[in-house]
Design a protein around this motif. Structure first.
Motif, mmCIF file in Angstrom:
data_model
loop_
_atom_site.group_PDB
_atom_site.id
_atom_site.type_symbol
_atom_site.label_atom_id
_atom_site.label_comp_id
_atom_site.label_asym_id
_atom_site.label_seq_id
_atom_site.Cartn_x
_atom_site.Cartn_y
_atom_site.Cartn_z
ATOM 1 N N ASP A 9 8.364 -0.947 7.184
ATOM 2 C CA ASP A 9 8.305 0.009 6.076
ATOM 3 C C ASP A 9 7.411 1.163 6.507
ATOM 4 O OD1 ASP A 9 7.961 1.418 3.736
ATOM 5 O OD2 ASP A 9 7.166 -0.263 2.572
ATOM 6 N N VAL A 10 8.000 2.348 6.667
ATOM 7 C CA VAL A 10 7.266 3.485 7.197
ATOM 8 C C VAL A 10 6.496 4.253 6.127
ATOM 9 C CG1 VAL A 10 9.068 5.268 6.966
ATOM 10 C CG2 VAL A 10 7.505 5.346 8.924
ATOM 11 N N HIS A 11 6.708 3.913 4.860
ATOM 12 C CA HIS A 11 6.131 4.685 3.754
ATOM 13 C C HIS A 11 5.367 3.739 2.840
ATOM 14 C CE1 HIS A 11 6.988 7.817 0.300
ATOM 15 N NE2 HIS A 11 5.724 7.454 0.357
ATOM 16 N N ALA A 12 4.115 3.486 3.208
ATOM 17 C CA ALA A 12 3.249 2.603 2.431
ATOM 18 C C ALA A 12 1.846 3.196 2.449
ATOM 19 C CB ALA A 12 3.232 1.197 3.032
ATOM 20 N N HIS A 13 1.164 3.139 1.309
ATOM 21 C CA HIS A 13 -0.096 3.855 1.173
ATOM 22 C C HIS A 13 -1.297 2.932 1.039
ATOM 23 C CE1 HIS A 13 1.858 7.675 1.049
ATOM 24 N NE2 HIS A 13 2.585 7.359 0.000
ATOM 25 N N VAL A 14 -2.444 3.477 1.418
ATOM 26 C CA VAL A 14 -3.733 2.833 1.205
ATOM 27 C C VAL A 14 -4.606 3.811 0.442
ATOM 28 C CG1 VAL A 14 -4.551 3.638 3.459
ATOM 29 C CG2 VAL A 14 -5.730 1.762 2.305
ATOM 30 N N VAL A 80 3.716 0.799 7.963
ATOM 31 C CA VAL A 80 3.023 1.950 8.524
ATOM 32 C C VAL A 80 2.246 2.563 7.368
ATOM 33 C CG1 VAL A 80 3.218 4.124 9.771
ATOM 34 C CG2 VAL A 80 4.899 2.297 10.168
ATOM 35 N N VAL A 81 0.942 2.345 7.341
ATOM 36 C CA VAL A 81 0.140 2.735 6.183
ATOM 37 C C VAL A 81 -0.436 4.136 6.383
ATOM 38 C CG1 VAL A 81 -0.422 0.391 5.486
ATOM 39 C CG2 VAL A 81 -1.906 1.555 7.105
ATOM 40 N N ALA A 104 -10.860 9.606 6.765
ATOM 41 C CA ALA A 104 -9.640 8.938 6.317
ATOM 42 C C ALA A 104 -8.939 8.248 7.484
ATOM 43 C CB ALA A 104 -8.699 9.946 5.653
ATOM 44 N N SER A 105 -8.888 8.915 8.616
ATOM 45 C CA SER A 105 -8.266 8.304 9.802
ATOM 46 C C SER A 105 -9.024 7.056 10.233
ATOM 47 C CB SER A 105 -8.213 9.320 10.946
ATOM 48 O OG SER A 105 -7.380 10.415 10.625
ATOM 49 N N LEU A 106 -10.357 7.134 10.229
ATOM 50 C CA LEU A 106 -11.165 5.984 10.631
ATOM 51 C C LEU A 106 -10.975 4.825 9.669
ATOM 52 C CD1 LEU A 106 -13.324 4.656 12.390
ATOM 53 C CD2 LEU A 106 -15.066 5.807 10.997
ATOM 54 N N ALA A 107 -10.989 5.089 8.369
ATOM 55 C CA ALA A 107 -10.815 4.015 7.394
ATOM 56 C C ALA A 107 -9.437 3.372 7.527
ATOM 57 C CB ALA A 107 -11.012 4.560 5.985
ATOM 58 N N THR A 108 -8.423 4.178 7.787
ATOM 59 C CA THR A 108 -7.078 3.633 7.988
ATOM 60 C C THR A 108 -7.032 2.775 9.248
ATOM 61 O OG1 THR A 108 -6.127 5.567 6.878
ATOM 62 C CG2 THR A 108 -4.649 4.224 8.228
ATOM 63 N N LEU A 120 0.538 -0.734 11.075
ATOM 64 C CA LEU A 120 0.305 0.440 11.904
ATOM 65 C C LEU A 120 -0.269 1.511 10.981
ATOM 66 C CD1 LEU A 120 3.677 0.529 13.873
ATOM 67 C CD2 LEU A 120 1.477 -0.290 14.720
ATOM 68 N N GLY A 121 -0.872 2.551 11.548
ATOM 69 C CA GLY A 121 -1.540 3.508 10.684
ATOM 70 C C GLY A 121 -1.280 4.958 11.029
ATOM 71 N N LEU A 122 -1.394 5.798 10.000
ATOM 72 C CA LEU A 122 -1.323 7.251 10.124
ATOM 73 C C LEU A 122 -2.628 7.849 9.606
ATOM 74 C CD1 LEU A 122 2.252 7.756 8.621
ATOM 75 C CD2 LEU A 122 1.648 7.906 11.049
ATOM 76 N N GLY A 123 -3.170 8.806 10.322
ATOM 77 C CA GLY A 123 -4.374 9.477 9.884
ATOM 78 C C GLY A 123 -4.067 10.762 9.137
ATOM 79 N N LEU A 124 -5.095 11.573 8.949
ATOM 80 C CA LEU A 124 -4.948 12.866 8.296
ATOM 81 C C LEU A 124 -5.421 13.978 9.218
ATOM 82 C CD1 LEU A 124 -6.189 12.378 4.604
ATOM 83 C CD2 LEU A 124 -3.859 12.218 5.506
ATOM 84 N N VAL A 125 -4.921 15.190 8.952
ATOM 85 C CA VAL A 125 -5.412 16.406 9.599
ATOM 86 C C VAL A 125 -5.588 17.463 8.510
ATOM 87 C CG1 VAL A 125 -4.370 15.961 11.862
ATOM 88 C CG2 VAL A 125 -3.047 17.165 10.116
#
Length: 342
Positions: A9-14, A80-81, A104-108, A120-125
């Motif tokens: 699932d590529v679209h999941a949030h934290v 993929v959170v 946010a990237s570190l917490a993820t 798996l994780g995605l960060g922010l920019v």
């Protein structure tokens, strides 16, 4: 979990509640103004309903055990959170925006590290500060081991066609980084401030506008190996791409891209979250069976509780269905097998 064909699932949030306190302390006036804008855009009724929804689903957004139990219940092997969309732009200044994106990237990454076989994780920019994007991207991908970053549909005067983003697109391409396009809010403002139109109409509108900027400006010509995946099935664009093709043929100012706009849908990826079996079939036809991946918008009420069942209800052929559930993700995230510890 299947060793060869995990359902992803590529679209999941934290949700990262600590970030809100950081932002509020860093710029109290900006934080208050942004909260006021969000209320005006959504309307007080929707704001209240959303608050209740978040409280109800708070455990799934913040507790690993609750998340994994929900994944197991619906047959999702890997998520993929990405941070719950609240990117603190365009108003946060450079120092604060960069600090928050990296936090946010570190917490993820820390969440992913707590269950590396499942997440798996995605960060922010900080999209509103183009000069900071490459550094924040490298921090997320190279330093923290995330598979990419999440961006919104724009940030203030920064559209995705903005030439200042060229170094970011180049570096994302070099790193094989996933860029997850997920709008936060809608710039139509008070026109959508009732009936939850800010989300139901606003989100797919923002997707369509952002993708059109990418296509018509030639970003995908200059960066053909970009790994961009659009949330919400790309919004309204795939189902109405014929109008874009007509404009490309009819209007000279539209020729910022080399080919028909519809051809670029097959250079992008789209999640399956379109809430409708007919819509999913249209998306597959427009983008190609190999360009649609599973997405749930976990765990929000505008997502789907059982994303696997939603795909199966579309009546697609077995090969297409399997591709959406697990096969196509490998072209989006080539390092899937290395990134997920089995």
């Amino acid at each position: 979990m299947s060793a060869n064909d995990p359902v992803v699932d590529v679209h999941a949030h934290v949700l990262l509640p600590a970030l809100q306190a950081v932002v509020q302390a860093g710029d109290p006036e900006g934080f208050a103004a942004a909260a006021d804008l969000e209320t005006r855009r959504n309307g007080p009724e929707s704001q209240a309903a959303s608050g209740a929804m978040i409280r109800e689903r708070f455990a799934k957004l913040t507790d690993l055990g609750a998340r994994l139990a929900a994944m197991d219940a619906t047959g999702v092997d890997v998520q993929v959170v990405s941070p719950s969309p609240s990117h603190y732009y365009p108003w946060a200044d450079a120092e604060l925006a960069d600090r928050v994106a990296r936090a946010a990237s570190l917490a993820t990454a820390e969440l992913v590290a707590s269950a590396p076989e499942r997440l798996l994780g995605l960060g922010l920019v900080p999209l509103q500060h183009p000069s900071l994007l490459v550094g924040a991207l490298e921090y997320a991908v190279l330093d923290l081991g995330l598979v990419g970053v999440e961006i919104s549909s724009g940030a203030g005067d920064v559209e995705l066609s903005d030439e200042r983003l060229e170094p970011f697109w180049s570096r994302a391409e070099e790193l094989d980084a996933v860029v997850f396009l997920h709008p936060f809010g809608c710039t139509l403002d008070e026109r959508l401030d009732r009936y939850y139109l800010a989300n139901t109409v606003g989100q797919p509108t923002e997707n369509a506008v952002a993708l059109s900027h990418l296509i018509f400006s030639g970003v995908l010509d200059r960066h053909p190996r970009l790994r961009i995946v659009a949330a919400h099935g790309g919004g309204y664009l795939p189902a109405y791409i014929g109008r874009s093709d007509h404009a490309w043929r009819a209007r000279p100012e539209v020729h910022g891209c080399r080919e028909l706009p519809s051809s670029y849908l097959r250079r992008l990826w789209f999640d399956s979250l379109v809430h409708d079996a007919t819509g999913l079939r249209i998306l597959v036809d427009a983008a190609g069976a190999d360009r649609v991946v599973l997405g749930s918008d976990f765990p929000f009420d505008m997502g789907v509780e059982d994303p696997v069942a939603s795909v199966r209800e579309a009546g697609l052929d077995a090969s297409t269905e399997q591709g959406i559930l697990s096969g196509n993700i490998r072209s989006l995230i080539p390092a899937l097998d290395r990134a997920v510890t089995r």
